[in-house]
Design a protein around this motif. Sequence first.
Motif, PDB file in Angstrom:
ATOM      1  N   THR A  34       8.866  -1.357   1.126  1.00 28.60           N
ATOM      2  CA  THR A  34       7.817  -1.332   0.105  1.00 28.60           C
ATOM      3  C   THR A  34       8.127  -2.243  -1.076  1.00 28.60           C
ATOM      4  O   THR A  34       7.261  -2.481  -1.904  1.00 28.60           O
ATOM      5  CB  THR A  34       7.568   0.099  -0.409  1.00 28.60           C
ATOM      6  OG1 THR A  34       8.792   0.619  -0.930  1.00 28.60           O
ATOM      7  CG2 THR A  34       7.048   0.988   0.694  1.00 28.60           C
ATOM      8  N   GLY A  37       5.682  -5.273  -1.391  1.00 31.41           N
ATOM      9  CA  GLY A  37       4.255  -5.085  -1.655  1.00 31.41           C
ATOM     10  C   GLY A  37       3.755  -5.922  -2.825  1.00 31.41           C
ATOM     11  O   GLY A  37       4.509  -6.295  -3.718  1.00 31.41           O
ATOM     12  N   LYS A  38       2.480  -6.236  -2.785  1.00 28.94           N
ATOM     13  CA  LYS A  38       1.813  -6.985  -3.859  1.00 28.94           C
ATOM     14  C   LYS A  38       0.611  -6.170  -4.331  1.00 28.94           C
ATOM     15  O   LYS A  38      -0.150  -5.659  -3.522  1.00 28.94           O
ATOM     16  CB  LYS A  38       1.318  -8.342  -3.350  1.00 28.94           C
ATOM     17  CG  LYS A  38       2.384  -9.222  -2.737  1.00 28.94           C
ATOM     18  CD  LYS A  38       3.126  -9.975  -3.794  1.00 28.94           C
ATOM     19  CE  LYS A  38       4.079 -10.956  -3.141  1.00 28.94           C
ATOM     20  NZ  LYS A  38       5.397 -10.885  -3.584  1.00 28.94           N
ATOM     21  N   PRO A  39       0.437  -6.068  -5.645  1.00 27.52           N
ATOM     22  CA  PRO A  39      -0.735  -5.339  -6.140  1.00 27.52           C
ATOM     23  C   PRO A  39      -2.025  -6.118  -5.897  1.00 27.52           C
ATOM     24  O   PRO A  39      -2.060  -7.332  -6.045  1.00 27.52           O
ATOM     25  CB  PRO A  39      -0.462  -5.174  -7.630  1.00 27.52           C
ATOM     26  CG  PRO A  39       0.546  -6.210  -7.968  1.00 27.52           C
ATOM     27  CD  PRO A  39       1.280  -6.543  -6.714  1.00 27.52           C
ATOM     28  N   LYS A  40      -3.054  -5.402  -5.482  1.00 19.72           N
ATOM     29  CA  LYS A  40      -4.386  -5.975  -5.349  1.00 19.72           C
ATOM     30  C   LYS A  40      -5.330  -4.941  -5.927  1.00 19.72           C
ATOM     31  O   LYS A  40      -5.535  -3.874  -5.340  1.00 19.72           O
ATOM     32  CB  LYS A  40      -4.738  -6.287  -3.905  1.00 19.72           C
ATOM     33  CG  LYS A  40      -6.119  -6.947  -3.798  1.00 19.72           C
ATOM     34  CD  LYS A  40      -6.414  -7.440  -2.417  1.00 19.72           C
ATOM     35  CE  LYS A  40      -7.783  -8.122  -2.445  1.00 19.72           C
ATOM     36  NZ  LYS A  40      -8.131  -8.626  -1.148  1.00 19.72           N
ATOM     37  N   ARG A  42      -6.179  -1.899  -7.816  1.00 19.11           N
ATOM     38  CA  ARG A  42      -5.404  -0.705  -8.153  1.00 19.11           C
ATOM     39  C   ARG A  42      -4.595  -0.177  -6.972  1.00 19.11           C
ATOM     40  O   ARG A  42      -4.114   0.944  -7.001  1.00 19.11           O
ATOM     41  CB  ARG A  42      -6.350   0.370  -8.674  1.00 19.11           C
ATOM     42  CG  ARG A  42      -6.992  -0.065  -9.995  1.00 19.11           C
ATOM     43  CD  ARG A  42      -8.020   0.891 -10.513  1.00 19.11           C
ATOM     44  NE  ARG A  42      -7.565   2.275 -10.470  1.00 19.11           N
ATOM     45  CZ  ARG A  42      -8.378   3.308 -10.626  1.00 19.11           C
ATOM     46  NH1 ARG A  42      -9.660   3.126 -10.831  1.00 19.11           N
ATOM     47  NH2 ARG A  42      -7.899   4.530 -10.569  1.00 19.11           N
ATOM     48  N   LYS A  43      -4.454  -0.994  -5.932  1.00 20.27           N
ATOM     49  CA  LYS A  43      -3.709  -0.583  -4.735  1.00 20.27           C
ATOM     50  C   LYS A  43      -2.635  -1.618  -4.415  1.00 20.27           C
ATOM     51  O   LYS A  43      -2.680  -2.738  -4.896  1.00 20.27           O
ATOM     52  CB  LYS A  43      -4.658  -0.462  -3.535  1.00 20.27           C
ATOM     53  CG  LYS A  43      -5.666   0.647  -3.674  1.00 20.27           C
ATOM     54  CD  LYS A  43      -6.473   0.775  -2.414  1.00 20.27           C
ATOM     55  CE  LYS A  43      -7.446   1.932  -2.546  1.00 20.27           C
ATOM     56  NZ  LYS A  43      -8.175   2.137  -1.307  1.00 20.27           N
ATOM     57  N   MET A  44      -1.698  -1.191  -3.580  1.00 14.90           N
ATOM     58  CA  MET A  44      -0.648  -2.098  -3.103  1.00 14.90           C
ATOM     59  C   MET A  44      -0.978  -2.533  -1.681  1.00 14.90           C
ATOM     60  O   MET A  44      -1.481  -1.743  -0.889  1.00 14.90           O
ATOM     61  CB  MET A  44       0.714  -1.403  -3.111  1.00 14.90           C
ATOM     62  CG  MET A  44       1.223  -1.037  -4.485  1.00 14.90           C
ATOM     63  SD  MET A  44       1.572  -2.449  -5.526  1.00 14.90           S
ATOM     64  CE  MET A  44       3.049  -3.085  -4.760  1.00 14.90           C
ATOM     65  N   GLN A  45      -0.692  -3.791  -1.385  1.00 18.39           N
ATOM     66  CA  GLN A  45      -0.864  -4.304  -0.028  1.00 18.39           C
ATOM     67  C   GLN A  45       0.460  -4.858   0.465  1.00 18.39           C
ATOM     68  O   GLN A  45       1.233  -5.423  -0.306  1.00 18.39           O
ATOM     69  CB  GLN A  45      -1.933  -5.386   0.004  1.00 18.39           C
ATOM     70  CG  GLN A  45      -3.311  -4.838  -0.263  1.00 18.39           C
ATOM     71  CD  GLN A  45      -4.393  -5.869  -0.010  1.00 18.39           C
ATOM     72  OE1 GLN A  45      -4.126  -7.061   0.056  1.00 18.39           O
ATOM     73  NE2 GLN A  45      -5.605  -5.395   0.142  1.00 18.39           N
ATOM     74  N   TYR A  46       0.673  -4.703   1.755  1.00 20.35           N
ATOM     75  CA  TYR A  46       1.948  -5.096   2.350  1.00 20.35           C
ATOM     76  C   TYR A  46       1.755  -6.093   3.489  1.00 20.35           C
ATOM     77  O   TYR A  46       2.565  -6.167   4.401  1.00 20.35           O
ATOM     78  CB  TYR A  46       2.694  -3.846   2.848  1.00 20.35           C
ATOM     79  CG  TYR A  46       2.921  -2.847   1.737  1.00 20.35           C
ATOM     80  CD1 TYR A  46       3.974  -3.009   0.861  1.00 20.35           C
ATOM     81  CD2 TYR A  46       2.060  -1.777   1.545  1.00 20.35           C
ATOM     82  CE1 TYR A  46       4.175  -2.117  -0.187  1.00 20.35           C
ATOM     83  CE2 TYR A  46       2.257  -0.871   0.517  1.00 20.35           C
ATOM     84  CZ  TYR A  46       3.313  -1.054  -0.346  1.00 20.35           C
ATOM     85  OH  TYR A  46       3.505  -0.168  -1.372  1.00 20.35           O
ATOM     86  N   ASN A  49       4.624  -8.555   4.438  1.00 29.11           N
ATOM     87  CA  ASN A  49       5.906  -8.034   4.939  1.00 29.11           C
ATOM     88  C   ASN A  49       6.147  -8.495   6.370  1.00 29.11           C
ATOM     89  O   ASN A  49       5.221  -8.796   7.117  1.00 29.11           O
ATOM     90  CB  ASN A  49       5.929  -6.510   4.886  1.00 29.11           C
ATOM     91  CG  ASN A  49       6.147  -5.986   3.492  1.00 29.11           C
ATOM     92  OD1 ASN A  49       6.165  -6.743   2.526  1.00 29.11           O
ATOM     93  ND2 ASN A  49       6.323  -4.693   3.370  1.00 29.11           N
TER      94      ASN A  49
END
Length: 108
Positions: A34, A37-40, A42-46, A49
Amino acid sequence: VNMLLNVKLSENESGEYVSVLDLPGNVLIIPQATLGGKPKGRKMQYHANIEKEKGLELYSQFVTLCEKELAANAKCVEAGVLVKHGTYGNRQVLNLDTNGPYTHLIEF
């Protein structure tokens, strides 16, 4: 692995910085996908990875290399140093006591 085991991150009783091999000390390896992860919004995207299968392969190789390096060090063998590790790709809960606010992110 050589760099990780030789970098001076811990203090001994005299206050000098020493490596895991200098102490010698046990090694705990926990995979942490984790961190990628990168913020997009208000959520995180992975999405960026590594694939799970490739990550598992690299993680397993890393653990094995740590075990071999410690087994080749006479001071570590004499002290009964262990490599403990988590499992790649699974949720893990870790409780520990630390001597200071040390968390090191070492990228390879």
